[in-house]
Enzyme design. Structure first.
Site, PDB file in Angstrom:
ATOM      1  N   LYS A 105       0.816  -1.188   0.000  1.00 21.04           N
ATOM      2  CA  LYS A 105       0.000   0.000   0.000  1.00 21.04           C
ATOM      3  C   LYS A 105       0.858   1.248   0.000  1.00 21.04           C
ATOM      4  O   LYS A 105       0.399   2.351  -0.310  1.00 21.04           O
ATOM      5  CB  LYS A 105      -0.864   0.034   1.282  1.00 21.04           C
ATOM      6  CG  LYS A 105      -1.729  -1.180   1.449  1.00 21.04           C
ATOM      7  CD  LYS A 105      -2.383  -1.188   2.862  1.00 21.04           C
ATOM      8  CE  LYS A 105      -3.150  -2.476   3.083  1.00 21.04           C
ATOM      9  NZ  LYS A 105      -3.297  -2.797   4.490  1.00 21.04           N
ATOM     10  N   GLY A 106       2.099   1.093   0.408  1.00 23.18           N
ATOM     11  CA  GLY A 106       2.981   2.226   0.690  1.00 23.18           C
ATOM     12  C   GLY A 106       3.114   3.256  -0.422  1.00 23.18           C
ATOM     13  O   GLY A 106       3.175   4.452  -0.161  1.00 23.18           O
ATOM     14  N   ASP A 164       7.572   3.246  -2.480  1.00 24.47           N
ATOM     15  CA  ASP A 164       7.716   4.241  -1.424  1.00 24.47           C
ATOM     16  C   ASP A 164       9.171   4.330  -0.966  1.00 24.47           C
ATOM     17  O   ASP A 164       9.740   5.404  -0.872  1.00 24.47           O
ATOM     18  CB  ASP A 164       6.786   3.934  -0.237  1.00 24.47           C
ATOM     19  CG  ASP A 164       6.848   2.473   0.218  1.00 24.47           C
ATOM     20  OD1 ASP A 164       7.600   1.663  -0.376  1.00 24.47           O
ATOM     21  OD2 ASP A 164       6.136   2.139   1.174  1.00 24.47           O
ATOM     22  N   ASP A 222      14.829  -0.657   0.515  1.00 25.04           N
ATOM     23  CA  ASP A 222      15.615  -1.035   1.679  1.00 25.04           C
ATOM     24  C   ASP A 222      16.671  -2.051   1.210  1.00 25.04           C
ATOM     25  O   ASP A 222      17.688  -1.645   0.660  1.00 25.04           O
ATOM     26  CB  ASP A 222      14.610  -1.614   2.697  1.00 25.04           C
ATOM     27  CG  ASP A 222      15.199  -1.907   4.043  1.00 25.04           C
ATOM     28  OD1 ASP A 222      15.686  -0.970   4.691  1.00 25.04           O
ATOM     29  OD2 ASP A 222      15.169  -3.076   4.467  1.00 25.04           O
ATOM     30  N   LYS A 261      17.272   3.862   1.084  1.00 28.54           N
ATOM     31  CA  LYS A 261      18.261   3.694   2.169  1.00 28.54           C
ATOM     32  C   LYS A 261      19.415   2.873   1.598  1.00 28.54           C
ATOM     33  O   LYS A 261      19.447   1.656   1.746  1.00 28.54           O
ATOM     34  CB  LYS A 261      17.647   2.905   3.326  1.00 28.54           C
ATOM     35  CG  LYS A 261      16.522   3.553   4.077  1.00 28.54           C
ATOM     36  CD  LYS A 261      16.167   2.633   5.257  1.00 28.54           C
ATOM     37  CE  LYS A 261      14.770   2.867   5.742  1.00 28.54           C
ATOM     38  NZ  LYS A 261      14.356   1.898   6.776  1.00 28.54           N
ATOM     39  N   PHE A 280      13.915   4.072  10.541  1.00 28.19           N
ATOM     40  CA  PHE A 280      12.573   3.636  10.139  1.00 28.19           C
ATOM     41  C   PHE A 280      11.668   4.849   9.973  1.00 28.19           C
ATOM     42  O   PHE A 280      11.454   5.613  10.909  1.00 28.19           O
ATOM     43  CB  PHE A 280      11.986   2.657  11.157  1.00 28.19           C
ATOM     44  CG  PHE A 280      10.833   1.907  10.570  1.00 28.19           C
ATOM     45  CD1 PHE A 280      11.052   0.788   9.782  1.00 28.19           C
ATOM     46  CD2 PHE A 280       9.532   2.354  10.757  1.00 28.19           C
ATOM     47  CE1 PHE A 280       9.995   0.104   9.195  1.00 28.19           C
ATOM     48  CE2 PHE A 280       8.461   1.682  10.179  1.00 28.19           C
ATOM     49  CZ  PHE A 280       8.697   0.563   9.395  1.00 28.19           C
ATOM     50  N   ARG A 320       0.243   6.257   7.839  1.00 30.44           N
ATOM     51  CA  ARG A 320       0.313   6.374   6.374  1.00 30.44           C
ATOM     52  C   ARG A 320      -0.206   7.738   5.923  1.00 30.44           C
ATOM     53  O   ARG A 320       0.199   8.268   4.889  1.00 30.44           O
ATOM     54  CB  ARG A 320      -0.545   5.299   5.703  1.00 30.44           C
ATOM     55  CG  ARG A 320      -0.006   3.881   5.854  1.00 30.44           C
ATOM     56  CD  ARG A 320      -0.762   2.940   4.920  1.00 30.44           C
ATOM     57  NE  ARG A 320      -0.587   1.542   5.261  1.00 30.44           N
ATOM     58  CZ  ARG A 320       0.421   0.777   4.846  1.00 30.44           C
ATOM     59  NH1 ARG A 320       1.377   1.302   4.106  1.00 30.44           N
ATOM     60  NH2 ARG A 320       0.502  -0.485   5.193  1.00 30.44           N
TER      61      ARG A 320
END
Ligand code: IMP
Ligand code: MG
Length: 174
Positions: free
Chosen positions: A41-42, A98, A101, A129, A150, A163
């Site tokens: 969903k990000g 989004d 990582d 990141k 985070f 969100r």
């Protein structure tokens, strides 16, 4: 423990960056149609704002993925939970994320989606990141490179919360 959100990137800075990314994509795809594929969903908040800043014709689709298996160490395999609605045949695809990582999600998706007859495929992420990367990945459009913290907001969650924040923040436990 209480959670405090420390602002990392302001709403204005995020909006300005998305405008820049949209302008760049519009230039790069001049005369073509872009097919944006958002990872739920990000990426949904970012993708909608990005689409509004692109001036060439745009179509959109979404998919949802999750990492395989439990445990704390990711197996590096990814499962498609909700696949795309539309075919990618002959499309100029931009995968919208989004945050990157380890890079495993996009690494997997690149392999799978390339086999669907795409004309081209590129990656666009709001955040990256780089310190956390474990696989080699070429990212074409990056909003911000951030340290290994985070983050939440602008579509990203901590335990499904935050969100809806219009800026990007770091979760601090107090
Ligand atoms: P990767 O496969 O390790 O690159 O994982 C990327 C995914 O992990 C992102 O799409 C997010 O869903 C999630 N993720 C990684 N870092 C963060 C973070 O700081 N906040 C929220 N979600 C994150
Ligand atoms: Mg995600």
């Amino acid at each position: 423990m209480a959670e405090i959100i420390r602002e990392l990137i302001s709403e204005k800075d995020v909006d300005d960056k998305i405008r820049e990314l949209g302008e760049q994509i519009s230039k790069d795809y001049e005369g073509k149609q872009v097919h944006l594929v958002g990872i739920l969903k990000g990426a949904s908040f970012f993708m909608c704002e990005l689409a509004k800043r692109i001036t060439v014709p745009v179509s959109i689709d979404f998919m949802s993925v999750s990492s395989y298996g439990g445990g704390t160490v990711s197996s590096g395999r990814v499962k498609i939970v909700k696949d795309l609605d539309d075919s990618l045949e002959g499309k100029n695809v931009v995968i919208v994320e989004d945050i990157i990582d380890s890079g495993r999600t996009l690494n997997y998706l690149e392999k799978v989606l390339r086999e669907r007859g795409v004309e081209s495929i590129r990656f666009c992420t709001l955040l990256d990141k780089p310190e956390r990367r474990v696989v080699d990945l070429h990212v074409d459009y990056t909003g911000f490179r951030i340290p290994d913290e985070f983050v939440v907001g602008y579509g990203m969650d901590y335990d499904q919360k935050y969100r809806n924040l219009p800026y990007i923040g770091v979760v601090e436990l107090q």
